[in-house]
Design an enzyme around this catalytic site. Sequence first.
Site, PDB file in Angstrom:
ATOM      1  N   ASP A   1       9.201   2.579   1.874  1.00  0.00           N
ATOM      2  CA  ASP A   1       8.028   3.314   2.327  1.00  0.00           C
ATOM      3  C   ASP A   1       7.873   3.019   3.817  1.00  0.00           C
ATOM      4  O   ASP A   1       7.401   1.948   4.193  1.00  0.00           O
ATOM      5  CB  ASP A   1       6.800   2.866   1.518  1.00  0.00           C
ATOM      6  CG  ASP A   1       5.504   3.533   1.993  1.00  0.00           C
ATOM      7  OD1 ASP A   1       5.479   4.045   3.129  1.00  0.00           O
ATOM      8  OD2 ASP A   1       4.523   3.515   1.234  1.00  0.00           O
TER       9      ASP A   1
ATOM     10  N   LYS B   1       2.422   9.780   8.248  1.00  0.00           N
ATOM     11  CA  LYS B   1       1.670   9.365   9.436  1.00  0.00           C
ATOM     12  C   LYS B   1       2.159   9.969  10.762  1.00  0.00           C
ATOM     13  O   LYS B   1       1.739  11.049  11.112  1.00  0.00           O
ATOM     14  CB  LYS B   1       1.609   7.837   9.490  1.00  0.00           C
ATOM     15  CG  LYS B   1       0.707   7.288   8.372  1.00  0.00           C
ATOM     16  CD  LYS B   1       0.117   5.933   8.674  1.00  0.00           C
ATOM     17  CE  LYS B   1      -1.074   5.644   7.789  1.00  0.00           C
ATOM     18  NZ  LYS B   1      -0.748   5.044   6.496  1.00  0.00           N
TER      19      LYS B   1
ATOM     20  N   PHE C   1       0.853  -1.190   0.000  1.00  0.00           N
ATOM     21  CA  PHE C   1       0.000   0.000   0.000  1.00  0.00           C
ATOM     22  C   PHE C   1       0.884   1.233   0.000  1.00  0.00           C
ATOM     23  O   PHE C   1       1.717   1.408   0.880  1.00  0.00           O
ATOM     24  CB  PHE C   1      -0.955   0.041   1.198  1.00  0.00           C
ATOM     25  CG  PHE C   1      -1.866   1.236   1.138  1.00  0.00           C
ATOM     26  CD1 PHE C   1      -2.937   1.262   0.257  1.00  0.00           C
ATOM     27  CD2 PHE C   1      -1.625   2.361   1.920  1.00  0.00           C
ATOM     28  CE1 PHE C   1      -3.755   2.385   0.158  1.00  0.00           C
ATOM     29  CE2 PHE C   1      -2.443   3.483   1.826  1.00  0.00           C
ATOM     30  CZ  PHE C   1      -3.512   3.490   0.945  1.00  0.00           C
TER      31      PHE C   1
HETATM   32  C1  LIG Z   1      -0.954   5.322   5.061  1.00  0.00           C
HETATM   33  C2  LIG Z   1       0.090   4.892   4.116  1.00  0.00           C
HETATM   34  C3  LIG Z   1       0.327   5.575   2.910  1.00  0.00           C
HETATM   35  C4  LIG Z   1      -0.533   6.742   2.459  1.00  0.00           C
HETATM   36  O1  LIG Z   1      -0.464   7.839   3.280  1.00  0.00           O
HETATM   37  P1  LIG Z   1      -1.568   9.029   3.123  1.00  0.00           P
HETATM   38  O2  LIG Z   1      -1.084  10.060   4.097  1.00  0.00           O
HETATM   39  O3  LIG Z   1      -2.897   8.445   3.451  1.00  0.00           O
HETATM   40  O4  LIG Z   1      -1.482   9.500   1.722  1.00  0.00           O
HETATM   41  C5  LIG Z   1       1.355   5.138   2.113  1.00  0.00           C
HETATM   42  N1  LIG Z   1       2.112   4.089   2.468  1.00  0.00           N
HETATM   43  C6  LIG Z   1       1.921   3.403   3.604  1.00  0.00           C
HETATM   44  C7  LIG Z   1       2.815   2.259   3.951  1.00  0.00           C
HETATM   45  C8  LIG Z   1       0.890   3.768   4.464  1.00  0.00           C
HETATM   46  O5  LIG Z   1       0.662   3.062   5.583  1.00  0.00           O
END
Ligand SMILES: *Cc1c(COP(=O)(O)O)cnc(C)c1O
Length: 395
Positions: free
Chosen positions: A222, A251, A137
């Site tokens: 990420d 986050k 994700f």
């Molecule tokens: C939450 C998340 C995202 C997206 O972040 P947003 O601030 O909602 O755009 C991307 N990568 C990972 C691993 C995430 O947990």
Amino acid sequence: MKDNIVETENQVIANTYSRFPIVITKGKGCVLEDVDGREYIDFVAGIAVCNLGHSHPEVLNALSKQAGTLLHVSNLYYTVPQVELASWLVKNSFADRVFFCNSGAEANEAAIKLARKYFSDKGEKDRFRIVTMKKSFHGRTMAAMSATGQEKIRAGYEPVLSGFDFVPFNHLEELQKAVAPDVCAVMLEPIQGEGGIITPEPAYLEGVRKICDETGALLVFDEIQTGIGRTGKLFAYEHFGVTPDIMTLAKALGNGLPIGAMLASESVAESFSPGSHASTFGGTPVITAASLETLKVIERENIVDRSKEAGEYFKEKLLLLKNKHKVIEDVRGIGLLLGIKLKEPGADIVNACMEKGFLINCIQENILRFIPPLVIKNKEIDSLIDCLDEMLGSR
Ligand SMILES: *Cc1c(COP(=O)(O)O)cnc(C)c1O
């Protein structure tokens, strides 16, 4: 009041969320309060966002102080908090340079753009493909969604951005095959969050690094969910002795304020020059001041160690539950990024926990995820464990 808000939401908010039927009005530490005055212990933390808990006094103080001094100026000018925050991140990570934006998806956009630009600058314009993982994700904007290895997230938006290939996580042979000469980067979460809290097998990430080194592809981590102490280290990559070329954060970086960051080593970051990329609000003073204070509190109060200890305590208790309840198939995760996989859907248990005053969430249908503030107390963990024990006992 509550019914009114729920009804109006149904009329005026884009229908992109299925929400639990509570209206939350206040938060302090690990406890949230709803409009009816009911309290909940928060094991969601805004989805791994509020690592210091809600309404943290020092973060609030830094925020209001900066808000009263200078909210925003353009990146046409220098500001103190932005530079100080970047310095902190550079000092405490592998990275040499930071680009600020406003969310996780935007941080990944910046990473994708930088990886392509890096090879374009070298005269390798055809080297634009990015290999990412199945079940990954990376966010909801067009490029971040195109990088996300879940059909259900891309469905209906085709054609998505081209140039992304997906391989299974924890599978080096497939990755090796996928990293062709036209691949500019391999992008992955060191621990898959939304995909089901899937941890890397021993030596997997080292193997990924080796494939990148051999082919020259950049390694992008990420760490939007795993970063800022969540896994018991400041960044999850520290567990595995593997350093990326680019890392994305968001986050928990602002403890609840919207901020994203893309960090890179010098030789890679060099490909961004004035005009290459930009964000109006990226690194704005009020948000970076609060983020800097968040990181200082984490450092001063050894919150990363606390995350590790609390995580070990919590996981041990979850393993005891697993011994007792056959419906639990697996206990997974590290630090305070924990989950249990059930042999049946988890939605009923989430609802029942909410009734008892605990917020947890369920991902991939049957994985209960526990991502509380890192300042969660053992007795709060105990109370959730007792609640789960009771819930699971009745099935
Ligand atoms: C939450 C998340 C995202 C997206 O972040 P947003 O601030 O909602 O755009 C991307 N990568 C990972 C691993 C995430 O947990």
